[in-house]
Design a protein around this motif. Structure first.
Motif, PDB file in Angstrom:
ATOM      1  N   ALA A 259      48.043 -15.360  81.946  1.00 24.29           N
ATOM      2  CA  ALA A 259      46.768 -16.156  83.304  1.00 24.29           C
ATOM      3  C   ALA A 259      46.102 -15.125  84.221  1.00 24.29           C
ATOM      4  O   ALA A 259      46.236 -13.888  84.289  1.00 24.29           O
ATOM      5  N   PRO A 260      44.784 -15.476  84.470  1.00 21.96           N
ATOM      6  CA  PRO A 260      44.100 -14.588  84.929  1.00 21.96           C
ATOM      7  C   PRO A 260      44.923 -13.704  86.161  1.00 21.96           C
ATOM      8  O   PRO A 260      43.983 -12.274  86.897  1.00 21.96           O
ATOM      9  N   GLU A 261      46.065 -13.979  87.216  1.00 20.25           N
ATOM     10  CA  GLU A 261      46.462 -13.833  88.408  1.00 20.25           C
ATOM     11  C   GLU A 261      46.424 -11.942  88.001  1.00 20.25           C
ATOM     12  O   GLU A 261      46.654 -11.676  88.572  1.00 20.25           O
ATOM     13  N   PHE A 264      43.945  -9.727  88.014  1.00 21.92           N
ATOM     14  CA  PHE A 264      43.360  -9.389  89.826  1.00 21.92           C
ATOM     15  C   PHE A 264      42.960  -8.829  90.790  1.00 21.92           C
ATOM     16  O   PHE A 264      44.085  -8.103  90.668  1.00 21.92           O
ATOM     17  N   TRP A 373      35.154 -13.011  88.052  1.00 23.18           N
ATOM     18  CA  TRP A 373      36.323 -13.473  88.464  1.00 23.18           C
ATOM     19  C   TRP A 373      36.600 -15.318  87.628  1.00 23.18           C
ATOM     20  O   TRP A 373      37.336 -15.821  87.827  1.00 23.18           O
ATOM     21  N   THR A 374      35.215 -15.626  88.567  1.00 20.66           N
ATOM     22  CA  THR A 374      34.918 -17.335  89.024  1.00 20.66           C
ATOM     23  C   THR A 374      35.499 -18.003  87.285  1.00 20.66           C
ATOM     24  O   THR A 374      36.207 -18.597  86.980  1.00 20.66           O
ATOM     25  N   THR A 377      39.104 -17.587  86.029  1.00 20.48           N
ATOM     26  CA  THR A 377      39.617 -18.868  86.459  1.00 20.48           C
ATOM     27  C   THR A 377      38.884 -20.229  86.001  1.00 20.48           C
ATOM     28  O   THR A 377      40.107 -21.285  85.598  1.00 20.48           O
ATOM     29  N   GLU A 378      37.200 -20.293  85.609  1.00 23.27           N
ATOM     30  CA  GLU A 378      37.426 -21.372  85.491  1.00 23.27           C
ATOM     31  C   GLU A 378      37.351 -21.800  83.772  1.00 23.27           C
ATOM     32  O   GLU A 378      38.916 -22.829  83.488  1.00 23.27           O
ATOM     33  N   ASN A 380      40.047 -20.564  82.789  1.00 22.73           N
ATOM     34  CA  ASN A 380      41.542 -20.931  82.030  1.00 22.73           C
ATOM     35  C   ASN A 380      42.149 -22.012  82.761  1.00 22.73           C
ATOM     36  O   ASN A 380      42.612 -23.258  81.201  1.00 22.73           O
ATOM     37  N   ASP A 381      41.274 -22.374  83.759  1.00 17.73           N
ATOM     38  CA  ASP A 381      41.451 -24.543  83.810  1.00 17.73           C
ATOM     39  C   ASP A 381      41.222 -25.210  82.707  1.00 17.73           C
ATOM     40  O   ASP A 381      41.187 -26.292  82.190  1.00 17.73           O
ATOM     41  N   TYR A 435      37.254 -17.445  76.707  1.00 20.17           N
ATOM     42  CA  TYR A 435      38.242 -16.833  78.012  1.00 20.17           C
ATOM     43  C   TYR A 435      38.336 -15.490  78.020  1.00 20.17           C
ATOM     44  O   TYR A 435      38.685 -14.481  78.504  1.00 20.17           O
ATOM     45  N   TYR A 442      35.345  -9.227  82.902  1.00 20.82           N
ATOM     46  CA  TYR A 442      36.453  -9.101  84.368  1.00 20.82           C
ATOM     47  C   TYR A 442      36.517  -7.154  84.678  1.00 20.82           C
ATOM     48  O   TYR A 442      36.826  -7.220  85.285  1.00 20.82           O
TER      49      TYR A 442
END
Length: 448
Positions: A259-261, A264, A373-374, A377-378, A380-381, A435, A442
């Protein structure tokens, strides 16, 4: 080294494969860092800057010069002419000199000196004060080394990102080839079923032609994918410094995504560690040193030295002479002060420009990190949505197959369902590859 890497690459063969050479993303990036000419040049730039720094440090030491000169003049450089005549003989009584009774004849004397000369000397000059110019110049060369090192980091990041993009482009085409092969097998099976039904008179020939046309379209797509993968793989080999080999297969794991988290980091924490930010800071520092360097041109300079020399007229009846001296030198650039005020004001303005550029780019760098970062996350979604959509297309395909078998749906509905599943699967592959690229971006923009 390059040949050794190729040999190692050729030995990385999968135990379950068909003899293809397996190449991972980490191997690709490692080879790119070692073989890419841009990175090699950046390393040489750092080495050159270090040598320049060492050279500048020698300005602290005395300047020693030695020279020798020999000459032969057409005429003596110094001629001495003495008129001859009768010279009174001195008998010890000063009173008799005016009325001497005895004389000695002295002929005319013509003497030439420095007709031929040999001169050698050694000079030693030690700068004592130069307005701080030597120290400032050394600080500038030290700063230049740091700048080149940061530029080397940026060059490596650029090459790694290009490698990553090219690697995943090959993966996308490679995975699409696998998907297309599955689609072709599906149509082959469907063709046999439709052909049997046509021969039995259950369906008309139109359905059989639809399957045949679709098979021909897929053969064209298969050729296009093969050519596209070949070109993309050749480009990747060029970047990583490897010889092209059509048997190279890239390893990809498009199922394991963190996950991106997990990646971060706060922008304010990452900003000072970025090479771009550090280069901007060094630009401000360099502008200050340039101003200080220019100030030194308007200050007095002082040094002490010593000279030793030996001169010989190169004649057998004359001995050479050696001598030496010490001296002090003071230089005051008086006329330079007339324009100094304006020049220093110009350099001060340039300092302000460098500071303003730093402040402006701080915001841009922070915005770049936020955008990276945006995007991460985009994507990933998007992957999660595409995975859910793929499950739905697979379920839709099963329903369509049952409907076609039971005569409820037409063949075109079944073909559309399969095409929708393939299209969704390809989009999912692209999203996962993007991704991975966005994750690399990132990590780079957050100085990792």
């Amino acid at each position: 080294m390059r040949n050794l890497q190729i040999i190692i690459l050729m030995f990385c063969i999968s135990c379950y494969g068909y003899g293809q050479t397996q190449l991972s993303i980490e191997q690709s990036k490692s080879m790119a860092v070692k073989n890419n000419n841009k990175i090699k040049n950046s390393v040489l730039e750092v080495d050159a800057a270090k040598e320049s720094k060492k050279e500048m440090f020698t300005n602290y030491f005395p300047k020693v010069t030695a020279s020798a000169i020999g000459m032969q003049a057409l005429d003596p450089l110094l001629e001495i002419k003495m008129k001859g005549g009768n010279l009174p003989i001195y008998d010890g009584n000063p009173a008799s000199l005016a009325n001497a009774a005895q004389f000695a004849y002295m002929p005319d004397v013509n003497m030439g000196l420095f007709n031929q000369v040999g001169l050698g000397y050694v000079s030693v000059l030690q700068p004592v004060y130069a307005g701080g110019k030597i120290k400032t110049a050394n600080n500038l060369t030290s700063l230049n080394v740091k700048v080149k090192e940061q530029q080397q980091v940026l060059t490596a990041n650029e090459v790694i990102l290009i490698t990553e993009q090219q690697y995943w482009q090959v993966i996308i085409l490679q995975e699409k080839q696998k998907t297309l092969e599955g689609y072709i097998r599906f149509l082959d099976t469907l063709y046999r079923q439709v052909n049997t039904a046509f021969k039995s008179g259950i369906i008309i020939k139109n359905d059989l032609l639809k399957v045949t046309i679709k098979q021909q379209e897929l053969q064209v797509s298969k050729m296009q994918l093969a050519n596209g993968r070949k070109l993309a793989l050749m480009q990747l080999c060029q970047t990583i410094g490897a010889d092209y080999n059509s048997d190279i297969m890239l390893n990809s794991d498009l199922t394991d995504f963190s996950a991106p988290e997990n990646y971060f980091v706060d922008r304010n924490t990452a900003l000072p560690n970025r090479a771009e930010y550090q280069l901007l800071e060094k630009a401000v520092e360099a502008s200050k040193l340039e101003t200080k360097m220019k100030k030194a041109d308007y200050l007095p300079s002082f040094g002490v030295g010593a000279v030793g020399y030996y001169m010989d007229q190169l004649e057998s009846n004359l001995d050479g002479a050696a001598n030496g001296m010490v001296y002090a030198s003071l230089n005051i650039p008086i006329s330079e002060w007339w324009g100094a005020k304006h020049k220093l004001k110009e350099l001060k303005n340039r300092e302000s420009i460098a500071k303003n550029t730093l402040e402006d780019n701080k915001g841009l760098l922070s915005l770049q990190m936020e955008k990276a970062w945006t995007n991460l996350t985009e994507l990933n979604d998007k992957i999660h949505l595409m995975e859910a959509a793929l499950l739905q297309t697979e379920e839709n395909l099963l329903v369509s197959q049952k409907g076609y078998t039971n005569g409820i749906l037409q063949l075109s509905d079944l073909l559309e369902a399969e095409a929708l599943k393939i299209d969704t699967k390809n989009k999912l592959i692209e999203a996962k590859s993007q991704y991975r690229i966005s994750l690399t971006i990132y990590l780079q923009v957050t100085a990792r």
